[in-house]
Write a protein that holds these residues in place. Structure first.
Motif, PDB file in Angstrom:
ATOM      1  N   SER A 478      -0.627  -7.067  12.875  1.00 17.04           N
ATOM      2  CA  SER A 478      -1.330  -7.641  14.012  1.00 17.04           C
ATOM      3  C   SER A 478      -1.097  -6.861  15.298  1.00 17.04           C
ATOM      4  N   ARG A 484      -3.362   3.405  10.585  1.00 11.10           N
ATOM      5  CA  ARG A 484      -4.311   3.820   9.564  1.00 11.10           C
ATOM      6  C   ARG A 484      -3.708   3.763   8.167  1.00 11.10           C
ATOM      7  N   ASN A 501      -3.951 -11.267   7.767  1.00 13.24           N
ATOM      8  CA  ASN A 501      -4.410 -10.075   8.471  1.00 13.24           C
ATOM      9  C   ASN A 501      -5.402  -9.265   7.645  1.00 13.24           C
ATOM     10  N   ALA A 503      -8.513  -8.860   7.776  1.00 13.39           N
ATOM     11  CA  ALA A 503      -9.516  -8.099   8.515  1.00 13.39           C
ATOM     12  C   ALA A 503      -8.967  -6.761   8.986  1.00 13.39           C
ATOM     13  N   THR A 507      -9.857  -1.818   8.945  1.00 12.19           N
ATOM     14  CA  THR A 507      -9.758  -0.822  10.009  1.00 12.19           C
ATOM     15  C   THR A 507      -8.770   0.289   9.658  1.00 12.19           C
ATOM     16  N   ARG A 509      -7.086   3.148   6.724  1.00 15.24           N
ATOM     17  CA  ARG A 509      -7.450   3.948   5.566  1.00 15.24           C
ATOM     18  C   ARG A 509      -6.901   3.287   4.303  1.00 15.24           C
ATOM     19  N   MET A 530     -13.104  -9.470   0.545  1.00 10.75           N
ATOM     20  CA  MET A 530     -13.254  -8.255   1.343  1.00 10.75           C
ATOM     21  C   MET A 530     -14.070  -7.235   0.564  1.00 10.75           C
ATOM     22  N   ARG A 532     -15.562  -4.599   1.399  1.00 14.29           N
ATOM     23  CA  ARG A 532     -15.433  -3.181   1.686  1.00 14.29           C
ATOM     24  C   ARG A 532     -14.039  -2.644   1.406  1.00 14.29           C
ATOM     25  N   ARG A 560     -10.036   1.023   2.161  1.00 17.28           N
ATOM     26  CA  ARG A 560     -11.415   0.701   2.486  1.00 17.28           C
ATOM     27  C   ARG A 560     -12.322   1.751   1.872  1.00 17.28           C
TER      28      ARG A 560
END
Lengths: 585, 214
Positions: A478, A484, A501, A503, A507, A509, A530, A532, A560
């Motif tokens: 957070s 990454r 967390n 989401a 953001t 890698r 999720m 993606r 991701r």
């Protein structure tokens, strides 16, 4: 007042402007300004970087960037370097080569890291790309000298062949003879090859006809008495890696060698030095005053010899060395090498229970104090204190990379017996530009609170045997805005922080967690919610659904992707399914 | 950084307050955004969860050491001393310390060469290393030195002096003299320097630096 509207340049002008923009990040930003910039940029991007080969498919890349000349791909997660990723996990380059071979034959550069490269792939490269110039394979495996022979024979315009830390099946040293007479290499790095039968005459001839050779890194098989001849054929070398640097002391060999080193007036970087014999070290002294980079991490020489050598290298910027250098050697380094930017100290006896050298936190403190430009540190030692870490942090606010490995897991501050939370907290607090951090020693959730609060530029974090609860992981996910890559092993982090967390993972890698406490149920949920993300469960014990859902998975790798789940997984890897009915609209 | 295929600028935590712990979006409002506020609320919820987690911990992780067991389990999870009679080293913890595979191979090669039987290197004496133990009176650390790195007594003693000089923190003054002694194949302790260097390195088993009181 008349405000002039945004002008539009002709495409060619924009393209020309964009050609000065090399960095990927900037290129990506440029492409998102507007639709026309997106279009122009994608047609003129010449270098493509894909940090995770499974985040996108080769076809998608080719479709978007139809004119690239150079591609860089990374495969396995970083912890594969330490045997944590089982063999066969993936990272195959062949599908990429196959797509690119068909799509455009004008590809010039391929750079791969931690990928599985087969002879078949190398042969396909050799056949398909007529203007192929640069092949850099870093920590790759799966190929043999046969594949190299194909590259050597067919790539007439080859300029760079760089095999760093690869596992190569050494079938024959004769692949070197496959280079045509016309080849003009600029860079050749064969340091990882194990073959004892490198053909020295072929090597000498090759070096002799590559008049533009600037980088040459030999492998261990090349004996000391061959080096002089090779150096004499390449007097403009800037970077040189020796082979075995050991032989019985003979004055003629010595003077030959010393003469050869003096004739290379442009040498800036030296490496190799396997089995280094101190008696032969002074042969390189003529080159030392210009040296900016020195890799002695294979040399088992002791501190006094190291000190003597380093006193000759006032312009050193980068030093890799074994812990034989000891605190005293590092103190000498701190007083001689004021331009030092990067220091890596490797353990000479990592698996011994007792220290075999006198290398402690004192050495690192000394370097931090004496070398104002120090930016990047990798340090293996056996004891540390909060006090030392705070001092180091205050001395070096410019750190961009700080990796500390205290060899025994969960080692406390040796002075106070407290956790090292405060020490690492100081590092993230003072070093505002810190991009990469590796933790070790005894650490509670508190250190993660510091990291989440202060490490705003942190991009990569490596954690092992640390933390008390999910709160630790939550602080990092957070708080670290630039994160990454996160890799965690043997920490008591479970489902809650990860799910809270989720989401954040979009953001980043990738996230690696092994020997933690994330349940199979949580993995399934993440996979469903999720779309993606690929949520890979790696478990050699057998299918995760043969155990209760609450059971923790062995290893978890989440990344991701816009390419969807992959289909080249081995039997011990499962990708959690997307659930279309539960997706967000 | 991967290229973005979308046109929108990426924002962190696009879906604010998306907490999968509650299995859905209904609780967006309850949870709030990911600011400090949510951290507190997370901790509040977390407070009661923490106990929950610990109970789960005890139930699930039979393989993991608990707080109390840490002390004795520590020994198990760490690597043991190299059993000097083993041909191969045994990593007790996979992938720790974090050293690259090819570098580890190099250590293993070097250690195989210096496998010590009766303090003397066994096996390969083919021009590669000859490691012997060196102990100095008054110094805790026993070092190992590769005799192949030196070609004379002078170079050996010079190196040893420098290496050990900083180790002796005792009250010896500068006038304390030291002698280099060695144990030969027969087990006798002799003063180094009497026999030719080549004979010496073939015969020496151990080195010891002792104070010269005479």
């Amino acid at each position: 007042m008349h405000k002039k509207m945004m002008f539009s340049f002709p495409d060619e002008v924009l393209e020309h402007v964009f050609s000065f923009i090399q960095s990927d990040k900037d290129r990506n930003s440029v492409s998102m300004v507007c639709k026309s910039w997106y279009e122009i940029e994608r047609w003129c991007r010449r270098k493509v970087f894909v940090g995770n080969c499974y985040s996108v498919s080769p076809r998608m890349v080719i479709r978007r960037f139809p004119e690239f000349r150079s591609i860089e791909l990374k495969g396995k997660p970083h912890f594969a370097d330490f045997n944590l990723v089982p063999d066969g996990w993936g990272g195959y380059v062949f599908p990429w080569i196959a797509e690119m071979a068909g799509a455009f034959p004008w590809l010039e550069e391929i750079k791969l890291k931690r990928m599985v490269v087969t002879d078949e792939s190398l042969e396909l490269i050799a056949k398909s790309f007529k203007n192929f110039k640069v092949l850099v394979l870093s920590s790759c495996e799966g190929f043999s000298t046969d594949g190299l022979a194909a590259i050597a024979a067919s790539c007439k315009n080859l300029k760079e062949l760089d095999l760093r830390d690869c596992e190569v099946d050494d079938l024959s040293g004769h692949w070197l003879s496959h280079f045509p007479d016309t080849v003009s290499l600029v860079s050749l790095n064969i340091s990882c090859l194990g073959s004892d039968e490198v053909s020295f005459s072929a090597l000498e001839r090759l070096v002799g006809r590559c008049t533009n050779l600037r980088t040459l890194r030999l492998n261990r098989a090349v004996p000391l008495d061959k080096i002089a001849n090779i150096l004499r054929r390449a007097p403009h070398l800037v970077e040189f890696g020796t082979g075995t640097y050991a032989a019985d002391l003979r004055p003629d060999v010595y003077s030959d060698l010393a003469g050869a080193f003096s004739s290379c007036k442009e040498l800036k970087s030296l490496s190799g030095f396997w089995d280094l014999v101190p008696a032969y070290l002074p042969a390189i002294y003529p080159a030392c005053s210009k040296l900016t980079s020195l890799n002695l991490s294979y040399a088992t020489i002791q501190s006094p010899d190291l000190i003597k050598l380093l006193s000759q290298c006032p312009n050193l910027q980068r030093l890799l060395v074994l812990d034989y250098i000891e605190d005293s050697g590092l103190e000498a380094l701190a007083s001689t090498c004021k331009d030092l930017q990067e220091l890596r100290v490797f353990p000479s006896d990592p698996f011994g229970a007792e220290p075999n050298v006198s290398l402690t936190e004192r050495g690192l403190v000394a370097v931090s104090s004496g070398c104002p430009k120090l930016q990047s540190v990798l340090y293996f030692c056996r004891r540390m204190s909060n006090e030392a870490l705070v001092t180091i942090a205050k001395n070096c606010p410019n750190f961009t990379r700080f990796r500390l490995c205290i060899i025994e897991p969960r080692t406390a501050d040796y002075l106070t017996l407290e956790p090292l939370d405060v020490g690492f907290g100081a590092i993230v607090q003072y070093c505002k530009d810190l991009q990469r951090l590796s933790l070790s020693g005894l650490l509670t959730d508190r250190v993660f609170e510091y990291i989440g609060t202060y490490a705003k530029k942190l991009e990569m974090l490596s954690v092992a045997f640390a933390g008390d609860s999910d709160l630790g992981l939550h602080h990092v996910l957070s708080g670290c805005e630039s994160l990454r890559k996160l890799e965690i092993r043997d920490c008591p982090f479970g489902d809650k922080a990860l799910l809270a967390n989720a989401a954040k993972l979009d953001t980043m890698r990738s996230l690696w967690m092994s020997s933690c406490a994330v349940s199979f149920g949580a993995c399934k949920l993440l996979g469903q919610k999720m779309p993606r993300l690929n949520v890979e469960v790696i478990d050699e014990r057998g299918p995760p659904d043969s155990r209760p859902e609450s059971c923790p998975v062995d290893k978890l790798y989440i990344y991701r992707t816009v390419a969807g789940p992959r289909f080249d997984m081995p039997p011990f890897v499962w990708t959690m399914e997307d659930d279309p009915s539960l997706q967000l609209s | 950084m991967e290229f973005q295929l979308g046109l929108a600028l990426p924002t962190p935590n696009i879906i604010m307050g998306f907490d999968l712990n509650n299995h859905g979006l209904d609780h967006l409002k309850d949870i709030g955004g990911f600011s400090g506020k949510s951290k507190r609320s997370f901790e509040q919820a977390f407070g009661k969860f923490k106990q929950e987690c610990k109970t789960k911990t005890l139930l699930l992780w039979s393989g993991q050491p608990n707080e109390e067991e840490d002390q004795k389990d520590q020994k198990k999870t760490t690597f043991s001393t190299i059993d000097e009679n083993d041909a191969e080293e045994v990593d007790q913890v996979v992938g720790w310390p974090p050293i690259k595979t090819w570098r580890k191979k190099m250590f293993q090669q070097q250690h195989r060469v210096c496998r010590i039987e009766n303090n003397r290197v066994a096996g390969k004496d083919n021009g590669r290393s000859i490691y012997v133990k060196v102990k100095m009176e008054g110094v805790a650390i026993t070092r190992k030195v590769d005799l192949r790195l030196y070609h004379s007594y002078q170079t050996l003693t010079n190196s040893l002096i420098t290496v050990f000089a900083k180790d002796k923190k005792c009250a010896d003054d500068d006038y304390t003299r030291y002698i280099l002694t060695y144990q030969d194949k027969e087990g006798d302790w002799l003063i180094a320097g009497d026999i030719p260097w080549q004979n010496f390195i073939r015969s020496v088993q151990r080195l010891k630096i002792v104070r010269n009181w005479s």
